[in-house]
Design an enzyme around this catalytic site. Structure first.
Site, mmCIF file in Angstrom:
data_model
loop_
_atom_site.group_PDB
_atom_site.id
_atom_site.type_symbol
_atom_site.label_atom_id
_atom_site.label_comp_id
_atom_site.label_asym_id
_atom_site.label_seq_id
_atom_site.Cartn_x
_atom_site.Cartn_y
_atom_site.Cartn_z
ATOM 1 N N GLU A 1 0.787 -1.233 0.000
ATOM 2 C CA GLU A 1 0.000 0.000 0.000
ATOM 3 C C GLU A 1 0.819 1.283 0.000
ATOM 4 O OE1 GLU A 1 -2.939 -0.083 3.115
ATOM 5 O OE2 GLU A 1 -3.970 -1.778 2.235
ATOM 6 N N GLU B 1 -5.196 -8.659 0.811
ATOM 7 C CA GLU B 1 -5.792 -8.384 2.125
ATOM 8 C C GLU B 1 -7.292 -8.186 1.958
ATOM 9 O OE1 GLU B 1 -4.274 -5.034 4.432
ATOM 10 O OE2 GLU B 1 -2.209 -5.625 4.044
HETATM 11 C C1 GBH Z 1 -4.308 -2.138 5.587
HETATM 12 O O1 GBH Z 1 -4.509 -0.803 5.266
HETATM 13 C C2 GBH Z 1 -2.908 -2.336 6.043
HETATM 14 O O2 GBH Z 1 -2.121 -2.902 5.011
HETATM 15 C C3 GBH Z 1 -2.765 -3.148 7.285
HETATM 16 O O3 GBH Z 1 -1.482 -3.005 7.818
HETATM 17 C C4 GBH Z 1 -3.836 -2.759 8.283
HETATM 18 O O4 GBH Z 1 -3.671 -3.386 9.518
HETATM 19 C C5 GBH Z 1 -5.159 -3.136 7.672
HETATM 20 O O5 GBH Z 1 -5.325 -2.565 6.413
HETATM 21 C C6 GBH Z 1 -6.352 -2.723 8.528
HETATM 22 O O6 GBH Z 1 -6.417 -1.341 8.669
HETATM 23 O O7 GBH Z 1 -12.879 5.562 6.413
HETATM 24 O O8 GBH Z 1 -14.481 3.939 5.645
HETATM 25 O O9 GBH Z 1 -13.175 5.198 4.044
HETATM 26 C C7 GBH Z 1 -5.851 -0.394 5.264
HETATM 27 C C8 GBH Z 1 -6.256 0.503 4.152
HETATM 28 C C9 GBH Z 1 -7.504 2.458 3.743
HETATM 29 C C10 GBH Z 1 -8.621 0.631 4.648
HETATM 30 C C11 GBH Z 1 -8.514 3.406 4.293
HETATM 31 C C12 GBH Z 1 -9.695 1.561 5.192
HETATM 32 C C13 GBH Z 1 -10.640 3.819 5.062
HETATM 33 C C14 GBH Z 1 -11.995 3.358 5.458
HETATM 34 N N1 GBH Z 1 -7.367 1.337 4.591
HETATM 35 N N2 GBH Z 1 -9.804 2.777 4.445
HETATM 36 S S1 GBH Z 1 -13.233 4.598 5.376
#
Ligand code: GBH
Length: 444
Positions: free
Chosen positions: A163, A358
């Site tokens: 990411e 993921e």
């Molecule tokens: C991943 O990133 C990571 O790779 C990992 O390390 C982490 O533990 C896992 O996800 C869980 O967080 O506010 O409803 O729009 C997560 C990527 C991007 C997912 C932002 C959630 C926002 C949700 N994230 N997204 S919202």
């Protein structure tokens, strides 16, 4: 009403790769056995991590990996996606820990799938400029070659970066992740240098004999808040930042319109390196995002734990009408089908086989029926996209076990296995047993 109990999950291809994911900083602990990363420094600043916790011990995985490999084995997955801590590789033990981990996985018949960078840059590299500096990309490629030399005889599938979008946005534009920079659009070079690091690492890994290389990018459909042109424009802009800024250079060899000009260095020459074909493309999927025009309040807004400055040319909106996880993220399985179809439409013949690297959700409790519903829904949504012709080769749940959820500390639990962070006791949740049974049925 639970969908899970109704109909069995449809059959996936026999050679489909099932797995679980973790990352080094979130589970390893053993902080005294390695040099520091940007996350150690960030966490030490008061107020950065919501519950004031650190990842110094985390799941103590470095000392308990045998137990954790047994849990992976017991689940019946074919693969384990973990990340390698660059700071640990720079420390006296070097790659010893990963050497042992890979051996334990191979002995259990589980395929190791290492990610070379999951946000924990060595503090020494950060001090020299970190991802704002082009040199970091070449340093990363050297480190990749070093890892391949040591464990490449037992590892055939590699992931370069996790990411880069989130690391750019949260770490360098908004400052809510390490290294805590708040550069807004001046963070764009961080994206370019990570992409360049990816391309150089692909070449370095291939030179070391690797044949199965991908990247794990975070993607999701962007839904405009309305049909108004201002909302559509804002949503399109967000879509560029989250999806196309990373997928276009990798898959098409160019930046979305207007972005290349903002990037540092010899961008056209770099794009040739960046678009070095990958063997497969990893997608981390959690939820869709609804986006509208900026709200013109003149003040920062809060959204899902993020503080968003008023200068942004878009504003995220709540998605109504769906259940939400503990984290407040909407649960919309059909958005995964939508995303995969949109990738096929946009990238066509340039799209390599996909892997969901993921997918998961945060909920409390050991009897986690909501997680079962989430995973069940997303597996069906994935299957629908495959039936429609999208070539997907694998699916990894985030995460094997509850862990250090970055700025949220231990407050969010994404695991199939519950971890009591006081005692380190591991307890498989209902979702662990459910997935084990799903995989048994798939093999039958
Ligand atoms: C991943 O990133 C990571 O790779 C990992 O390390 C982490 O533990 C896992 O996800 C869980 O967080 O506010 O409803 O729009 C997560 C990527 C991007 C997912 C932002 C959630 C926002 C949700 N994230 N997204 S919202």
């Amino acid at each position: 009403a639970r969908m899970a109990a109704s109909e069995p999950i449809p059959p996936f291809p026999r050679d489909f790769l099932w797995g679980v994911s973790t990352s080094a900083h979130q589970i390893e602990g053993a902080v005294d056995e390695r040099v520091p990363s940007v996350w150690d420094a960030f966490t030490a600043e008061p107020g950065r991590v919501k519950d004031g916790s650190t990842a110094d011990v985390a799941c103590d995985h470095v000392h308990r990996y045998r137990e954790d490999v047994a849990l992976i084995d017991g689940l019946g997955v074919g693969a384990y996606r973990f990340s390698i801590s660059w700071p640990r590789v720079l420390s006296p033990g070097g790659l010893d820990f990963y050497d042992r981990l890979v051996d334990a996985l191979c002995a259990a018949g589980v395929r190791p799938v290492p990610t070379l960078f999951h946000w924990d840059l060595p503090l020494s590299v950060e001090a020299a400029g970190g991802w704002l500096k082009r040199d970091t990309a070449s340093l990363f490629a050297e480190y990749a070659a070093q890892v391949a030399d040591r464990i490449g005889d037992r590892v055939d599938r590699w992931i370069t970066l996790n990411e880069p979008a989130e690391h750019t946005l949260l770490g360098h534009a908004l400052g809510q992740h390490a290294p805590g920079r708040q550069l807004l659009f001046d963070a764009l070079p961080v994206a370019h240098h990570q992409l360049l690091a990816h391309g150089l690492a692909v070449r370095a890994l291939r030179a070391a004999g690797a044949t199965d290389i991908g990247i794990a990018n975070s993607h999701g459909p962007t839904w405009p808040a309305s049909d108004e042109p201002a909302d559509r424009e804002a949503a399109d802009f967000y879509d560029v930042l989250l999806n196309r800024l990373f997928a276009d250079p990798l898959l098409l060899g160019r930046y979305p319109e207007g972005i290349g000009e903002l990037m540092p260095g010899e961008v056209d020459a770099d794009l040739k390196v960046i678009s070095e074909p990958v063997d497969w493309y990893g997608i981390n999927f959690y939820q869709p995002t609804k986006v509208g025009a900026p709200l013109d309040s003149g003040a920062a807004t809060e959204f899902s734990g993020l503080t968003l400055p008023p200068e942004l040319p878009f504003s995220p909106r709540e998605i109504e009408g769906y259940p939400v996880t503990d984290f407040g993220w909407p649960v919309v399985p059909e958005a995964l089908t939508e995303l995969l179809l949109s990738f096929r439409d946009r990238y066509g013949d340039r799209l390599p086989p996909l892997v969901i690297t993921e997918n998961g959700c945060s909920y409390e409790g050991i009897d986690d029926q909501e997680r079962i519903t989430y995973l069940d829904g997303h597996l069906r949504a994935l299957h629908r996209a495959m039936e429609a012709g999208v070539d997907v080769r694998g699916y990894f749940v985030w995460s094997l076990m509850d862990n250090f959820e970055w700025a949220e500390g231990y407050a969010r639990r994404f695991g199939l296995v519950h971890v009591d962070h006081a005692t380190q006791e591991r307890t498989p949740k209902a979702s662990y047993h459910w997935l084990r049974d799903v995989l048994r049925a798939q093999r039958a």
